[in-house]
Design a protein around this motif. Structure first.
Motif, mmCIF file in Angstrom:
data_model
loop_
_atom_site.group_PDB
_atom_site.id
_atom_site.type_symbol
_atom_site.label_atom_id
_atom_site.label_comp_id
_atom_site.label_asym_id
_atom_site.label_seq_id
_atom_site.Cartn_x
_atom_site.Cartn_y
_atom_site.Cartn_z
ATOM 1 N N ALA A 286 40.562 -25.811 14.577
ATOM 2 C CA ALA A 286 39.250 -25.161 14.470
ATOM 3 C C ALA A 286 38.128 -26.197 14.414
ATOM 4 C CB ALA A 286 39.191 -24.285 13.224
ATOM 5 N N ASN A 287 36.954 -25.789 14.850
ATOM 6 C CA ASN A 287 35.767 -26.646 14.750
ATOM 7 C C ASN A 287 35.387 -26.792 13.284
ATOM 8 O OD1 ASN A 287 35.581 -26.814 17.533
ATOM 9 N ND2 ASN A 287 34.274 -25.013 17.677
ATOM 10 N N ASP A 288 35.004 -28.002 12.894
ATOM 11 C CA ASP A 288 34.600 -28.225 11.508
ATOM 12 C C ASP A 288 33.245 -28.921 11.372
ATOM 13 O OD1 ASP A 288 35.489 -30.690 12.435
ATOM 14 O OD2 ASP A 288 36.302 -31.292 10.490
ATOM 15 N N ARG A 289 32.561 -29.120 12.490
ATOM 16 C CA ARG A 289 31.238 -29.736 12.490
ATOM 17 C C ARG A 289 30.326 -28.968 13.445
ATOM 18 N NH1 ARG A 289 33.614 -32.290 8.995
ATOM 19 N NH2 ARG A 289 33.665 -34.536 8.704
ATOM 20 N N THR A 290 29.031 -29.067 13.223
ATOM 21 C CA THR A 290 28.044 -28.472 14.121
ATOM 22 C C THR A 290 27.021 -29.552 14.449
ATOM 23 O OG1 THR A 290 28.339 -26.292 13.116
ATOM 24 C CG2 THR A 290 26.325 -26.634 14.399
ATOM 25 N N ALA A 291 26.859 -29.822 15.747
ATOM 26 C CA ALA A 291 25.872 -30.801 16.210
ATOM 27 C C ALA A 291 24.593 -30.045 16.552
ATOM 28 C CB ALA A 291 26.403 -31.540 17.429
ATOM 29 N N LEU A 292 23.479 -30.498 15.976
ATOM 30 C CA LEU A 292 22.184 -29.855 16.190
ATOM 31 C C LEU A 292 21.241 -30.829 16.890
ATOM 32 C CD1 LEU A 292 21.694 -28.430 12.574
ATOM 33 C CD2 LEU A 292 22.635 -27.224 14.550
ATOM 34 N N THR A 293 20.643 -30.399 17.979
ATOM 35 C CA THR A 293 19.595 -31.169 18.628
ATOM 36 C C THR A 293 18.276 -30.592 18.136
ATOM 37 O OG1 THR A 293 21.010 -31.472 20.564
ATOM 38 C CG2 THR A 293 18.665 -31.960 20.843
ATOM 39 N N LEU A 294 17.377 -31.474 17.702
ATOM 40 C CA LEU A 294 16.148 -31.045 17.042
ATOM 41 C C LEU A 294 14.911 -31.345 17.882
ATOM 42 C CD1 LEU A 294 17.072 -32.590 13.580
ATOM 43 C CD2 LEU A 294 17.570 -30.273 14.383
ATOM 44 N N SER A 295 13.856 -30.591 17.652
ATOM 45 C CA SER A 295 12.604 -30.798 18.387
ATOM 46 C C SER A 295 11.828 -32.000 17.875
ATOM 47 C CB SER A 295 11.728 -29.541 18.300
ATOM 48 O OG SER A 295 11.348 -29.310 16.954
ATOM 49 N N LYS A 296 12.110 -32.433 16.648
ATOM 50 C CA LYS A 296 11.424 -33.584 16.054
ATOM 51 C C LYS A 296 12.455 -34.515 15.427
ATOM 52 C CE LYS A 296 7.109 -31.241 14.998
ATOM 53 N NZ LYS A 296 6.184 -30.851 13.950
ATOM 54 N N ALA A 297 12.125 -35.788 15.396
ATOM 55 C CA ALA A 297 13.021 -36.783 14.814
ATOM 56 C C ALA A 297 13.027 -36.693 13.292
ATOM 57 C CB ALA A 297 12.597 -38.179 15.258
ATOM 58 N N VAL A 298 14.193 -36.854 12.714
ATOM 59 C CA VAL A 298 14.360 -36.890 11.259
ATOM 60 C C VAL A 298 15.055 -38.200 10.902
ATOM 61 C CG1 VAL A 298 14.465 -34.395 11.006
ATOM 62 C CG2 VAL A 298 16.573 -35.656 11.321
ATOM 63 N N HIS B 41 29.260 -26.581 18.443
ATOM 64 C CA HIS B 41 30.282 -26.635 17.400
ATOM 65 C C HIS B 41 31.392 -27.545 17.907
ATOM 66 C CE1 HIS B 41 28.213 -23.508 15.232
ATOM 67 N NE2 HIS B 41 28.202 -22.760 16.315
ATOM 68 N N VAL B 42 31.780 -28.518 17.093
ATOM 69 C CA VAL B 42 32.763 -29.516 17.507
ATOM 70 C C VAL B 42 33.826 -29.710 16.437
ATOM 71 C CG1 VAL B 42 31.150 -30.766 18.995
ATOM 72 C CG2 VAL B 42 31.357 -31.410 16.601
ATOM 73 N N GLN B 43 34.879 -30.392 16.872
ATOM 74 C CA GLN B 43 35.943 -30.741 15.947
ATOM 75 C C GLN B 43 35.847 -32.235 15.658
ATOM 76 O OE1 GLN B 43 39.966 -30.429 17.457
ATOM 77 N NE2 GLN B 43 40.653 -29.628 15.497
ATOM 78 N N SER B 44 35.872 -32.600 14.404
ATOM 79 C CA SER B 44 35.776 -34.012 14.035
ATOM 80 C C SER B 44 37.109 -34.704 14.303
ATOM 81 C CB SER B 44 35.399 -34.169 12.562
ATOM 82 O OG SER B 44 36.462 -33.729 11.734
ATOM 83 N N GLU B 45 37.064 -36.016 14.388
ATOM 84 C CA GLU B 45 38.281 -36.791 14.619
ATOM 85 C C GLU B 45 39.242 -36.639 13.451
ATOM 86 O OE1 GLU B 45 37.162 -40.815 15.473
ATOM 87 O OE2 GLU B 45 36.010 -40.225 17.249
ATOM 88 N N ASP B 46 38.702 -36.518 12.230
ATOM 89 C CA ASP B 46 39.547 -36.343 11.046
ATOM 90 C C ASP B 46 40.349 -35.051 11.132
ATOM 91 O OD1 ASP B 46 38.459 -38.683 10.062
ATOM 92 O OD2 ASP B 46 37.019 -37.664 8.757
ATOM 93 N N ALA B 47 39.701 -33.975 11.546
ATOM 94 C CA ALA B 47 40.375 -32.680 11.656
ATOM 95 C C ALA B 47 41.410 -32.726 12.775
ATOM 96 C CB ALA B 47 39.371 -31.568 11.919
ATOM 97 N N GLU B 48 41.062 -33.386 13.859
ATOM 98 C CA GLU B 48 41.974 -33.509 14.991
ATOM 99 C C GLU B 48 43.228 -34.284 14.584
ATOM 100 O OE1 GLU B 48 41.301 -35.517 19.138
ATOM 101 O OE2 GLU B 48 39.830 -33.905 18.830
ATOM 102 N N ALA B 49 43.034 -35.370 13.843
ATOM 103 C CA ALA B 49 44.149 -36.195 13.389
ATOM 104 C C ALA B 49 45.052 -35.429 12.429
ATOM 105 C CB ALA B 49 43.628 -37.466 12.728
ATOM 106 N N ALA B 50 44.473 -34.528 11.674
ATOM 107 C CA ALA B 50 45.250 -33.730 10.722
ATOM 108 C C ALA B 50 45.946 -32.556 11.403
ATOM 109 C CB ALA B 50 44.347 -33.219 9.614
#
Length: 144
Positions: A99-111, A86-95
């Motif tokens: 709180a975290n407003d994004r979730t980074a997901l690592t996947l087993s297969k490429a999409v 769970h991460v905070q986007s640059e837009d949220a940080e600038a504002a």
């Protein structure tokens, strides 16, 4: 009974409707629409904000339910989530938000090129497994 039932809550309800389709009392297309609606309830739909260059990682709007080992579908690709951050986007940080407003997901297969990723939240819906849903859809094809 007249017309299509408003709610189908159990596996038996779906199979009873299938029997009614076989008897010509209900339209196969109506039951298929209900089955597909139930199938969608198995997933949390998350909008993809960004796809990594190697396509094995995506960033979605914050999703607290995302977890390692959870199954996903994105278009015709399915696999499992191997990491969640769970991460905070640059837009949220600038504002000035903290709180975290994004979730980074690592996947087993490429999409690639997916606007939405579905995260499986339940293996069954209305007591039906993936195999039950596939079987019902297969039988309904005979009546189209």
């Amino acid at each position: 009974m007249k017309g299509f039932p408003k709610t189908l809550k159990t596996k038996e309800d779906y199979y009873n409707c299938l029997a009614m389709v076989a008897a010509g009392e209900l339209a196969a297309a109506d039951l298929l629409a209900k089955i597909e609606g139930a199938e969608k309830q198995r997933y949390i739909q998350c909008a993809v904000v960004e796809t990594a260059a190697e396509k094995k990682a995506v960033t979605v709007y914050y999703c607290d339910e995302a977890a390692v080992g959870m199954k996903f579908t994105a278009g015709d690709v399915s696999g499992t989530i191997t990491a969640v951050t769970h991460v905070q986007s640059e837009d949220a940080e600038a504002a000035g938000e903290t709180a975290n407003d994004r979730t980074a997901l690592t996947l087993s297969k490429a999409v690639s090129g997916c606007a939405v990723i579905g995260l499986e939240r339940a293996e069954t819906v209305a007591g039906m497994t993936v195999d039950d849903i596939t079987a019902l859809k297969g039988v309904l094809k005979q009546y189209e």
